[in-house]
Scaffold this motif. Sequence first.
Motif, PDB file in Angstrom:
ATOM      1  N   HIS A 234       0.835  -1.209   0.000  1.00  0.00           N
ATOM      2  CA  HIS A 234       0.000   0.000   0.000  1.00  0.00           C
ATOM      3  C   HIS A 234       0.871   1.262   0.000  1.00  0.00           C
ATOM      4  CE1 HIS A 234      -3.427  -2.579   0.871  1.00  0.00           C
ATOM      5  NE2 HIS A 234      -4.229  -1.535   0.831  1.00  0.00           N
ATOM      6  N   THR A 235       1.975   1.223   0.713  1.00  0.00           N
ATOM      7  CA  THR A 235       2.868   2.380   0.772  1.00  0.00           C
ATOM      8  C   THR A 235       3.487   2.654  -0.589  1.00  0.00           C
ATOM      9  OG1 THR A 235       3.363   1.878   3.086  1.00  0.00           O
ATOM     10  CG2 THR A 235       4.867   3.367   1.963  1.00  0.00           C
ATOM     11  N   ILE A 236       3.891   1.600  -1.272  1.00  0.00           N
ATOM     12  CA  ILE A 236       4.441   1.761  -2.627  1.00  0.00           C
ATOM     13  C   ILE A 236       3.364   2.299  -3.567  1.00  0.00           C
ATOM     14  CG2 ILE A 236       5.425   0.546  -4.613  1.00  0.00           C
ATOM     15  CD1 ILE A 236       6.690  -1.421  -2.583  1.00  0.00           C
ATOM     16  N   GLY A 237       2.174   1.737  -3.478  1.00  0.00           N
ATOM     17  CA  GLY A 237       1.096   2.167  -4.361  1.00  0.00           C
ATOM     18  C   GLY A 237       0.673   3.609  -4.151  1.00  0.00           C
ATOM     19  N   ASN A 238       0.838   4.121  -2.937  1.00  0.00           N
ATOM     20  CA  ASN A 238       0.448   5.497  -2.617  1.00  0.00           C
ATOM     21  C   ASN A 238       1.625   6.464  -2.602  1.00  0.00           C
ATOM     22  OD1 ASN A 238      -2.584   5.527  -1.744  1.00  0.00           O
ATOM     23  ND2 ASN A 238      -1.741   3.722  -0.737  1.00  0.00           N
ATOM     24  N   ARG A 239       2.748   6.055  -3.155  1.00  0.00           N
ATOM     25  CA  ARG A 239       3.990   6.822  -2.987  1.00  0.00           C
ATOM     26  C   ARG A 239       3.898   8.259  -3.493  1.00  0.00           C
ATOM     27  NH1 ARG A 239       4.458   3.261  -7.069  1.00  0.00           N
ATOM     28  NH2 ARG A 239       5.323   3.933  -9.078  1.00  0.00           N
ATOM     29  N   LYS A 240       3.127   8.503  -4.516  1.00  0.00           N
ATOM     30  CA  LYS A 240       3.070   9.856  -5.091  1.00  0.00           C
ATOM     31  C   LYS A 240       2.162  10.798  -4.300  1.00  0.00           C
ATOM     32  CE  LYS A 240       4.305   8.256  -9.710  1.00  0.00           C
ATOM     33  NZ  LYS A 240       3.903   8.133 -11.134  1.00  0.00           N
ATOM     34  N   LEU A 248       5.403   5.865  10.116  1.00  0.00           N
ATOM     35  CA  LEU A 248       4.176   5.103  10.305  1.00  0.00           C
ATOM     36  C   LEU A 248       4.406   3.937  11.254  1.00  0.00           C
ATOM     37  CD1 LEU A 248       2.927   4.822   6.603  1.00  0.00           C
ATOM     38  CD2 LEU A 248       2.026   6.355   8.351  1.00  0.00           C
ATOM     39  N   ASN A 249       3.510   3.755  12.214  1.00  0.00           N
ATOM     40  CA  ASN A 249       3.496   2.537  13.030  1.00  0.00           C
ATOM     41  C   ASN A 249       2.742   1.449  12.296  1.00  0.00           C
ATOM     42  OD1 ASN A 249       4.794   3.882  15.100  1.00  0.00           O
ATOM     43  ND2 ASN A 249       2.929   4.277  16.271  1.00  0.00           N
ATOM     44  N   ILE A 250       3.271   0.222  12.361  1.00  0.00           N
ATOM     45  CA  ILE A 250       2.622  -0.910  11.704  1.00  0.00           C
ATOM     46  C   ILE A 250       2.492  -2.045  12.717  1.00  0.00           C
ATOM     47  CG2 ILE A 250       2.705  -2.552   9.800  1.00  0.00           C
ATOM     48  CD1 ILE A 250       2.451   0.313   8.846  1.00  0.00           C
ATOM     49  N   GLU A 312       2.363  -0.855  23.296  1.00  0.00           N
ATOM     50  CA  GLU A 312       1.011  -0.967  22.733  1.00  0.00           C
ATOM     51  C   GLU A 312       0.890   0.045  21.602  1.00  0.00           C
ATOM     52  OE1 GLU A 312      -3.600  -1.101  24.413  1.00  0.00           O
ATOM     53  OE2 GLU A 312      -1.887  -1.374  25.762  1.00  0.00           O
ATOM     54  N   LEU A 313       0.947  -0.443  20.385  1.00  0.00           N
ATOM     55  CA  LEU A 313       1.140   0.416  19.220  1.00  0.00           C
ATOM     56  C   LEU A 313      -0.183   0.937  18.655  1.00  0.00           C
ATOM     57  CD1 LEU A 313       3.938   1.087  18.069  1.00  0.00           C
ATOM     58  CD2 LEU A 313       3.526  -0.581  16.266  1.00  0.00           C
ATOM     59  N   ASP A 314      -0.173   2.199  18.275  1.00  0.00           N
ATOM     60  CA  ASP A 314      -1.305   2.850  17.602  1.00  0.00           C
ATOM     61  C   ASP A 314      -0.960   2.980  16.116  1.00  0.00           C
ATOM     62  OD1 ASP A 314      -3.225   4.511  16.535  1.00  0.00           O
ATOM     63  OD2 ASP A 314      -3.086   6.037  18.101  1.00  0.00           O
ATOM     64  N   SER A 315      -1.659   2.227  15.266  1.00  0.00           N
ATOM     65  CA  SER A 315      -1.392   2.237  13.828  1.00  0.00           C
ATOM     66  C   SER A 315      -2.443   3.004  13.030  1.00  0.00           C
ATOM     67  CB  SER A 315      -1.295   0.791  13.301  1.00  0.00           C
ATOM     68  OG  SER A 315      -0.268   0.084  13.943  1.00  0.00           O
ATOM     69  N   ASP A 316      -3.184   3.883  13.686  1.00  0.00           N
ATOM     70  CA  ASP A 316      -4.270   4.600  13.014  1.00  0.00           C
ATOM     71  C   ASP A 316      -3.774   5.472  11.855  1.00  0.00           C
ATOM     72  OD1 ASP A 316      -6.170   3.461  14.574  1.00  0.00           O
ATOM     73  OD2 ASP A 316      -6.550   5.212  15.837  1.00  0.00           O
ATOM     74  N   LYS A 317      -2.591   6.041  11.996  1.00  0.00           N
ATOM     75  CA  LYS A 317      -2.056   6.909  10.943  1.00  0.00           C
ATOM     76  C   LYS A 317      -1.861   6.127   9.646  1.00  0.00           C
ATOM     77  CE  LYS A 317       1.714  10.250  10.229  1.00  0.00           C
ATOM     78  NZ  LYS A 317       2.958  10.805  10.861  1.00  0.00           N
ATOM     79  N   LYS A 319      -3.448   3.439   8.790  1.00  0.00           N
ATOM     80  CA  LYS A 319      -4.774   3.089   8.283  1.00  0.00           C
ATOM     81  C   LYS A 319      -5.368   4.237   7.469  1.00  0.00           C
ATOM     82  CE  LYS A 319      -5.751   0.105  12.255  1.00  0.00           C
ATOM     83  NZ  LYS A 319      -6.555  -0.044  13.486  1.00  0.00           N
ATOM     84  N   LYS A 320      -5.223   5.457   7.980  1.00  0.00           N
ATOM     85  CA  LYS A 320      -5.811   6.617   7.317  1.00  0.00           C
ATOM     86  C   LYS A 320      -5.076   6.987   6.031  1.00  0.00           C
ATOM     87  CE  LYS A 320      -7.496   8.549  11.683  1.00  0.00           C
ATOM     88  NZ  LYS A 320      -7.282   9.589  12.716  1.00  0.00           N
ATOM     89  N   LEU A 321      -3.749   6.990   6.075  1.00  0.00           N
ATOM     90  CA  LEU A 321      -2.968   7.445   4.917  1.00  0.00           C
ATOM     91  C   LEU A 321      -2.836   6.384   3.829  1.00  0.00           C
ATOM     92  CD1 LEU A 321      -0.066   9.516   6.527  1.00  0.00           C
ATOM     93  CD2 LEU A 321      -2.123  10.362   5.402  1.00  0.00           C
ATOM     94  N   LEU A 322      -2.818   5.119   4.218  1.00  0.00           N
ATOM     95  CA  LEU A 322      -2.576   4.046   3.247  1.00  0.00           C
ATOM     96  C   LEU A 322      -3.840   3.328   2.806  1.00  0.00           C
ATOM     97  CD1 LEU A 322       0.566   2.335   4.862  1.00  0.00           C
ATOM     98  CD2 LEU A 322       0.510   4.214   3.199  1.00  0.00           C
TER      99      LEU A 322
END
Length: 355
Positions: A234-240, A248-250, A312-317, A319-322
């Motif tokens: 998803h990160t590669i696909g949204n690179r532009k 990003l937390n994953i 305890e990781l928050d990965s919301d960012k 989720k929203k950006l990718l």
Amino acid sequence: MEKREPESRSRGAQKELVVVTGASGLIGTALIEKLASKFLIAGLDNAGYPFPPAEAECICVDLTSDNSVEFALDRIRYAYGNRIASVVHLAAYYDFLGKPSDLYDQITVKGTERLLKNLQKFKVDQFIFSSSMLVYKPSSPGVKIDEEWPLEPKWDYPKSKVATEKILHDKRGTIPVVTMRIAGVYNGQGNSIPVVNQIQRIYEKQITARLYPGDITHGSTYVHLDDLVNAIVHTIGNRKELPAELTLNIGDDETLSYQELQDIISKQLSGKIAEIIPIPKWFAKAGAFMLNLFGKAFIKPWMIDLADDHFELDSDKAKKLLGWKPRHGLRETLPEIVKNLKANPEKFYKVNKLK
């Protein structure tokens, strides 16, 4: 005489190039297999076995050598041209010995710097760096760590990641960088060193399986290999569309405590829950020292001081950006892992490098 394009460039003229370092590792292998239908893949890794998947061109590189890194990037330029859609940098040094090692600096920190320096000659759409959740200051149950959380790496592995993140910030030039702070990775076969060692201790009925020197309500976030690979895709696909610098937390949505891990594993192995006996840290350190004096136990004395840490990781960012979300959880995957152990212990021990 007619000039011919290099075979690999002409064969995949419609496909863009992705470069993956650490290409023969667990994550690199799964990522290459996922990307191969849409991209040309150049897989960089050490010489010799294991090799990257056949879908990638295997390019040997020694990240501690200026000449080797330059040669590898020259090979990429000759075969594929000057444009790279994404560099996914997974290669790093890692061990559980807890002893100082120059390899953290030579491979993880300076190796990344060498790679980044040679990439300045290319048009790179994106550089993805695999950092770690362990760079953060520990939190407490119910308190989630977001990307703005304070950093407090406690041992050489996360310290090398923090140093490398700074290198990327200072020396990226015009190359956009995404830093992924990744939770502990696992899949249905196990492939998580802490998790499979906990399973082994319970399976073998070791006394250390019942003892714990920390707060059993604390734990760490993990992430399924498939979900991590999808996050990278998803990160590669949204690179532009992504910012020039992004962290990003994953990780999974749920963070299991040590007690919950113990209960799930015990119940899957024996049908009953085994009580955990709390022990003082000095006693645990002495025991770990003796175990390692007469053998090679997984638990090392230095780990005892980290037994209370909670991540305890928050990965919301992400989720929203990718437009990504984890589809697996360790709670649901542990029964599959234990089932694979019970079905073929020899294979399980081999896959997970257990002794």
